[in-house]
Write a protein that holds these residues in place. Sequence first.
Motif: not given
Length: 402
Positions: A325-334, A386-399
């Motif tokens: 049920g850890r949906d936010v973390e699961a979204g990144v991991a997925a 699009m996954i690289l965009n996601f990681v850059a923005q959500r994980v690395l906090r890039q613009p």
Amino acid sequence: MDFDPTPEQRQLREAVRALGQRYGHDYFVARAKAGEHTTELWDEAGRLGYLGVNIPVEYGGGGGGITELAIVCEELAATGCPLLLLVVSPAIAGTVIGRHGTQAQRDAFLPGLADGSSKIAFAITEPEAGSNFHRLGTVARREGSDWLLSGRKCFISGVDEADHVLVVARVPDENQATPTQPAEERLRPALFLVPTDAAGLTRSKLEMEIVSPENQWLLYLDDVRLPADALVGGTAEPADRGGLDAGLPALFAGLNPERITVAAMSTGTGRYAIERASGYTATRRVWGRPVGAHQGVAHPLAHAAVQVELARLMTAKAATLYDAGRDVEAGVAANLAKYASAEAAALAVDTAIQVHGGNGMTTDYGVATLLGAVRAGRIAPVSREMILNFVAQRVLRQPKSY
């Protein structure tokens, strides 16, 4: 941190692998090239309870989670039988209906998904918008107590095998609408269960350069009339807003299981390719010794095996987080799992072809037949970029770049 599967998960993995081995890649390819479906394998997997491992027990399922369904996806793929509709029907549709459907919808649809007697396709992608649900052109509007759906969808898997299609559309947001808002901002996502024989729903087949028993389709919705309770989470009462409020959460409920099970299928395919290749290189003798004795052959194969195993770990983590049920973390991991597994599978199949030499391009050796599928895995259901965009923005906090 526990890396050991439960006894039940270990038994499930062994049993599914045994089933897949009885059919094998030759069966899969023969059905695909004949324009047929893997009906016998699907039906037997349903009878044995493997298709519904993630469906609640009260609806005939196994009561497990996405972890168990990922095991099924991986092991069938590891025997050369990657079944795409496992991702579409029990993973996406089963999760969406199980989490956000009404009691009547769960009663109507989940038992069939659990035993494999019915299938539900999933339609989000469009020719212009891709899978960007903010820009989807498929719109639903009310007419009396009914809904009318109009729009187009593309790359929709398995419509010819399904009883219903879970269609992502946009509907007027009656709570937020103001005259000054642009039209697209006055719409919100909603999901509808559309019978594949509904009046106004037509389809045309997309010819693909992929060896697969599942077909891809263009869908055309021309004022498809649906009752109020076709809206996921909605009832027969037009005033009920439950389905409208459930739209966005329901959509996201299906996307993480999609990514996780696609990742599992990719790692299974990678395992299959490496197993075929390593068996070949250990026994194929040239100039008096196995070709696998040469580092130029063995090292690329070992590198591919490392990448597949790393992707398997990420996929297991994503499934564990989701089931907890850890949906936010699961979204990144997925997303990480989907990226890693697609790259690993493509590398494994390409390397397997290379170490086979000319034999790798033949149908008989059973690796080149997967080349189109693993290449498509780097594009769908979400592209690597699009996954690289996601990681850059959500994980690395890039613009944000778009």
